[in-house]
Motif scaffolding. Structure first.
Motif, PDB file in Angstrom:
ATOM      1  N   ARG A   1       0.842  -1.209   0.000  1.00  0.00           N
ATOM      2  CA  ARG A   1       0.000   0.000   0.000  1.00  0.00           C
ATOM      3  C   ARG A   1       0.876   1.258   0.000  1.00  0.00           C
ATOM      4  O   ARG A   1       0.637   2.204  -0.761  1.00  0.00           O
ATOM      5  N   ALA A   2       1.882   1.270   0.867  1.00  0.00           N
ATOM      6  CA  ALA A   2       2.739   2.449   0.974  1.00  0.00           C
ATOM      7  C   ALA A   2       3.511   2.693  -0.328  1.00  0.00           C
ATOM      8  O   ALA A   2       3.637   3.837  -0.778  1.00  0.00           O
ATOM      9  N   LEU A   3       3.996   1.629  -0.942  1.00  0.00           N
ATOM     10  CA  LEU A   3       4.733   1.779  -2.202  1.00  0.00           C
ATOM     11  C   LEU A   3       3.827   2.285  -3.317  1.00  0.00           C
ATOM     12  O   LEU A   3       4.254   3.083  -4.156  1.00  0.00           O
ATOM     13  N   ASN A   4       2.576   1.840  -3.328  1.00  0.00           N
ATOM     14  CA  ASN A   4       1.648   2.328  -4.348  1.00  0.00           C
ATOM     15  C   ASN A   4       1.398   3.831  -4.187  1.00  0.00           C
ATOM     16  O   ASN A   4       1.386   4.583  -5.170  1.00  0.00           O
ATOM     17  N   LEU A   5       1.225   4.273  -2.948  1.00  0.00           N
ATOM     18  CA  LEU A   5       1.016   5.699  -2.685  1.00  0.00           C
ATOM     19  C   LEU A   5       2.279   6.501  -3.016  1.00  0.00           C
ATOM     20  O   LEU A   5       2.206   7.618  -3.531  1.00  0.00           O
ATOM     21  N   PHE A   6       3.418   5.922  -2.728  1.00  0.00           N
ATOM     22  CA  PHE A   6       4.702   6.562  -3.051  1.00  0.00           C
ATOM     23  C   PHE A   6       4.840   6.760  -4.558  1.00  0.00           C
ATOM     24  O   PHE A   6       5.215   7.838  -5.031  1.00  0.00           O
ATOM     25  N   LEU A   7       4.518   5.723  -5.321  1.00  0.00           N
ATOM     26  CA  LEU A   7       4.620   5.813  -6.779  1.00  0.00           C
ATOM     27  C   LEU A   7       3.660   6.854  -7.338  1.00  0.00           C
ATOM     28  O   LEU A   7       4.017   7.631  -8.234  1.00  0.00           O
ATOM     29  N   TRP A   8       2.446   6.891  -6.835  1.00  0.00           N
ATOM     30  CA  TRP A   8       1.485   7.908  -7.283  1.00  0.00           C
ATOM     31  C   TRP A   8       2.055   9.310  -7.019  1.00  0.00           C
ATOM     32  O   TRP A   8       2.014  10.192  -7.886  1.00  0.00           O
TER      33      TRP A   8
ATOM     34  N   LYS B   1       4.985  15.353  -3.209  1.00  0.00           N
ATOM     35  CA  LYS B   1       4.944  15.934  -1.860  1.00  0.00           C
ATOM     36  C   LYS B   1       6.066  15.394  -0.978  1.00  0.00           C
ATOM     37  O   LYS B   1       6.680  16.133  -0.210  1.00  0.00           O
ATOM     38  N   ILE B   2       6.319  14.086  -1.085  1.00  0.00           N
ATOM     39  CA  ILE B   2       7.337  13.482  -0.222  1.00  0.00           C
ATOM     40  C   ILE B   2       8.728  14.028  -0.543  1.00  0.00           C
ATOM     41  O   ILE B   2       9.600  14.071   0.322  1.00  0.00           O
TER      42      ILE B   2
ATOM     43  N   LYS C   1      11.065  16.957   1.729  1.00  0.00           N
ATOM     44  CA  LYS C   1      12.424  16.486   2.021  1.00  0.00           C
ATOM     45  C   LYS C   1      12.465  15.207   2.860  1.00  0.00           C
ATOM     46  O   LYS C   1      13.376  14.994   3.668  1.00  0.00           O
ATOM     47  N   VAL C   2      11.483  14.351   2.638  1.00  0.00           N
ATOM     48  CA  VAL C   2      11.515  13.027   3.278  1.00  0.00           C
ATOM     49  C   VAL C   2      12.398  12.092   2.458  1.00  0.00           C
ATOM     50  O   VAL C   2      13.209  11.342   2.984  1.00  0.00           O
TER      51      VAL C   2
ATOM     52  N   PRO D   1      10.876   2.747   5.983  1.00  0.00           N
ATOM     53  CA  PRO D   1      10.196   3.114   7.244  1.00  0.00           C
ATOM     54  C   PRO D   1       9.588   4.508   7.184  1.00  0.00           C
ATOM     55  O   PRO D   1       8.445   4.722   7.621  1.00  0.00           O
ATOM     56  N   GLU D   2      10.346   5.475   6.606  1.00  0.00           N
ATOM     57  CA  GLU D   2       9.822   6.847   6.488  1.00  0.00           C
ATOM     58  C   GLU D   2       8.656   6.913   5.502  1.00  0.00           C
ATOM     59  O   GLU D   2       7.695   7.661   5.716  1.00  0.00           O
ATOM     60  N   ILE D   3       8.729   6.142   4.425  1.00  0.00           N
ATOM     61  CA  ILE D   3       7.649   6.122   3.431  1.00  0.00           C
ATOM     62  C   ILE D   3       6.356   5.585   4.048  1.00  0.00           C
ATOM     63  O   ILE D   3       5.267   6.129   3.828  1.00  0.00           O
ATOM     64  N   ILE D   4       6.474   4.533   4.842  1.00  0.00           N
ATOM     65  CA  ILE D   4       5.290   3.963   5.510  1.00  0.00           C
ATOM     66  C   ILE D   4       4.693   4.978   6.483  1.00  0.00           C
ATOM     67  O   ILE D   4       3.473   5.195   6.503  1.00  0.00           O
ATOM     68  N   ARG D   5       5.538   5.616   7.278  1.00  0.00           N
ATOM     69  CA  ARG D   5       5.024   6.599   8.246  1.00  0.00           C
ATOM     70  C   ARG D   5       4.393   7.787   7.524  1.00  0.00           C
ATOM     71  O   ARG D   5       3.352   8.310   7.948  1.00  0.00           O
ATOM     72  N   TYR D   6       5.008   8.220   6.424  1.00  0.00           N
ATOM     73  CA  TYR D   6       4.536   9.404   5.713  1.00  0.00           C
ATOM     74  C   TYR D   6       3.152   9.185   5.105  1.00  0.00           C
ATOM     75  O   TYR D   6       2.261  10.038   5.253  1.00  0.00           O
ATOM     76  N   TYR D   7       2.959   8.068   4.416  1.00  0.00           N
ATOM     77  CA  TYR D   7       1.702   7.862   3.683  1.00  0.00           C
ATOM     78  C   TYR D   7       0.607   7.184   4.511  1.00  0.00           C
ATOM     79  O   TYR D   7      -0.583   7.435   4.293  1.00  0.00           O
ATOM     80  N   LEU D   8       0.996   6.336   5.433  1.00  0.00           N
ATOM     81  CA  LEU D   8      -0.012   5.569   6.178  1.00  0.00           C
ATOM     82  C   LEU D   8      -0.162   6.009   7.625  1.00  0.00           C
ATOM     83  O   LEU D   8      -1.092   5.582   8.305  1.00  0.00           O
TER      84      LEU D   8
END
Length: 488
Positions: free
Chosen positions: A105-112, A119-120, A124-125, A338-345
Motif C-alpha cells: 500500500r505504501a509503495l503504491n502511494l509513493f509511486l502515485w 509531496k514526499i 524532504k523526506v 520506514p519513512e515512506i510507511i510513516r509518511y503515507y499511512l
C-alpha cells in the motif's frame, strides 16, 4: 521406527549459532514440527532417495525449468525442489501478511506521489536526486493516472528470519516479481510424493492464486469496459521465467501472447486471432519497461508493441505492473521504507528493514569501505542475486576490486550487515542426507481497486550450497513447499 528415524536424520548436524527453524535452543524438535519429523522419520534413506527422484521426474515432465545465463552459454535446468516443507504458524503468518500488505500500500502511494505532486520530495523526506537518478524512473509516467490508481498490482516481498527469531524485509520486488508458479508446483509435487503428510496438518491452499490474480486485475479495467479481455505478455520461450508466464496464463484461462501477437490501432490494443482482431483491455506484462514499446522506449526492441504506451496514456489499456514501478524496487529507495510507511499511512512499520548503508551518503560510504569484510554489497538495480559481494568471502584482491567499483559509482551500491538467515533441514542429493541450509521467503501480494490478496504460502528459497547466503535459483538455489497453518 526410532532406528529408521535416526537413519534419515542421523547425519543432521545442528549448528547452535544458527537459528534452526525446527529445533529449539535445547536441540528439541519444536512442537509445530513434531508430527512432520516423525512422519518423515518413518522412511528409510533409500525410500527418500526414490521419493526425491519421483519429485524431480514430476518437475521434468511438467516442464518446470528455468534458464541460467552466463557469459558463455545459457543452460536450462529443472527447478530444484526439497521435499521437506517449511511450516509457518498462524501467529507468525499474521505478522508477515499484514507487513507485506502495509508495504505494498505504501509503495503504491509513493509511486502515485512521485509521478504526480511529489509531496514526499518537496517535504524532504526522500531526496529528489535519489528518484531522478534511478535507472527505473520514467519521466514518461509523469501525471499519468493508471486505471484504478494501482501501480504495483503484484509485489514480491523478500523476508528473512534472523537469529533473534524476528522477521525482516530484505528487499521489495515490484517490477516483475517471479516465482509464484513454483509455489504452486511445489505443493503439487509434494502431494504426489507424500500425500499422507497433509492429513496431519490444516494448511491453507496455494492453488487459488491465479483466480485471485485475475479477479483483482479485472478491478482495474479501463473505464467503459464491462467484461475485460486479459492477456499475459511474455518475451518468449527463451526467457528464464517462460514456464511461469505460460503457467499463469493457463491457470487464469487467458491468452499467452508475444509482442508480435498484438497491434495498436486508434490508441486501442488488439490481439491477432484466426477469427480476426480481438480488443485487449488488461495486459499482465512480463517484459521490462524498456522493451514494451519501441516507439516510446528502446527503438531496437522486437519484444514490445508499437504504440502500446500511447494507448496506455489514453487509459485504453491497463498494464500490470504499471511502467515506472521499478523506481520503488531500487535498493536505495528501500532504505527509506520506514519513512515512506510513516509518511503515507501514518503507521509504524510492521516488518523491520535490515539496516542498510547507502553509498551515496559520504559518511556511510566511508563506513562501508572501512568495514567491507562485515558487509554484503549489493547493486541497487540488479535482481536474481547478480552482482552481490559478501565481504567475508572475498579475497584481498576481490576486496580492492569491490571497493574500486563502489567508489566509482556510489549511487549504484548499498551495503547490509552479513545476516544469519534461519536454516532448515534440506535433503542434499549428493550426500543422501539432511543438512542445515539457509532459507528466505518471498511473499506475493496482489493489489486491486479496493481489494487485496496475499498468497498464504509464498516461495521459500533455499541456498543449496553449504554456508551460502544467496538463495536465488540463478545462483544455485532451490525451494521448498511453504505451509501456512490455519488457526486451531
Amino acid at each position: 521406527m526410532e532406528n529408521l528415524k535416526n537413519q534419515i536424520f542421523s547425519s543432521y548436524k545442528r549448528n547452535p549459532v544458527l537459528y534452526d527453524e525446527i529445533y529449539d535452543k535445547k536441540g528439541q524438535v519444536k512442537e509445530v514440527y513434531s508430527k512432520l519429523f516423525n512422519l518423515y522419520g518413518e522412511h528409510s534413506i533409500s525410500d527418500f532417495v526414490n521419493l526425491n527422484e519421483k519429485a524431480k521426474a514430476s518437475f521434468f515432465n511438467q516442464g518446470i525449468t528455468f534458464q541460467v545465463y552466463d557469459k558463455k552459454k545459457t543452460k536450462e535446468k529443472i527447478f530444484p525442489f526439497d521435499l521437506f516443507p517449511r511450516i509457518i504458524p498462524p501467529e507468525e503468518w499474521a505478522i508477515i501478511e499484514s507487513g507485506a500488505i502495509q508495504r505494498s500500500r505504501a509503495l503504491n502511494l509513493f509511486l502515485w506521489d512521485i509521478y504526480h505532486d511529489k509531496k514526499i520530495i518537496r517535504q524532504k523526506v526522500v531526496p529528489m536526486e535519489l528518484i531522478s537518478s534511478s535507472t527505473n524512473y520514467l519521466d514518461q509516467m509523469t501525471n499519468i493516472d493508471p486505471p484504478g490508481g494501482i501501480y504495483n498490482h503484484i509485489s514480491g516481498t523478500d523476508v528473512i528470519k534472523h537469529n533473534d527469531g524476528q522477521y525482516y524485509v530484505l528487499e521489495d520486488n515490484i517490477r516483475c516479481p517471479s516465482g509464484v508458479s513454483y509455489v504452486i508446483c511445489n505443493r503439487t509435487a509434494l502431494k504426489r510424493a507424500l500425500f499422507g503428510v497433509f492429513n496431519h496438518y490444516k494448511t491453507y491452499s496455494v492453488t487459488n492464486y491465479a483466480e485471485n490474480l485475475l479477479d483483482l486485475l479485472e478491478t482495474v479495467k479501463p473505464n467503459g469496459v464491462d467484461a475485460p479481455n486479459v492477456v499475459v505478455i511474455t518475451p518468449g520461450m527463451y526467457n528464464s521465467a517462460f514456464y511461469e508466464h505460460s503457467y499463469l496464463a493457463k491457470t487464469m484461462g487467458v491468452e499467452l501472447v508475444e509482442g508480435r501477437d498484438l497491434f495498436v490501432e486508434n490508441d486501442f490494443v488488439y490481439m491477432k486471432t484466426i477469427q480476426g482482431p480481438q480488443k485487449v483491455d488488461i495486459i499482465y506484462r512480463r517484459i521490462d519497461d524498456a522493451f514494451i514499446d519501441p516507439l516510446e522506449f528502446r527503438p531496437d526492441s522486437t519484444l514490445g508493441v508499437p504504440g502500446l504506451f500511447a494507448a496506455y496514456k489514453k487509459g485504453n489499456v491497463t498494464l500490470a505492473n504499471a511502467p515506472g514501478t521499478g523506481v520503488a524496487d531500487d535498493k536505495a529507495i528501500y532504505t527509506y521504507m520506514p519513512e515512506i510507511i510513516r509518511y503515507y499511512l501514518n503507521e509504524e512499520p510492521i516488518l523491520n528493514n535490515v539496516h542498510t548503508y547507502h553509498c551515496s551518503r559520504p559518511k556511510e560510504l566511508k563506513y562501508v569501505l572501512e568495514h567491507i569484510r562485515e558487509l554484503v554489497i549489493k547493486p541497487v538495480d540488479e535482481a536474481g542475486g547478480y552482482g552481490i559481494s559478501i565481504g567475508n568471502r572475498l579475497s584481498s584482491k576481490e576486496v580492492e576490486r569491490v571497493k574500486a567499483e563502489v567508489q566509482s559509482n556510489p549511487r549504484k551500491y548499498v551495503a547490509q550487515p552479513i545476516l544469519s538467515l534461519s536454516v532448515h533441514p534440506t535433503y542434499i542429493d549428493k550426500n543422501e542426507s539432511f543438512e542445515q541450509r539457509h532459507v528466505d521467503l518471498r511473499t506475493f501480494t496482489v493489489l486491486g481497486k479496493d481489494k487485496e490478496f496475499v498468497l498464504k504460502g509464498g516461495l521459500t528459497r533455499v541456498a543449496l550450497k553449504k554456508g551460502n547466503l544467496i538463495v536465488n535459483s540463478s545462483q544455485g538455489g532451490g525451494s521448498k513447499d511453504t505451509w501456512v497453518l490455519k488457526p486451531q
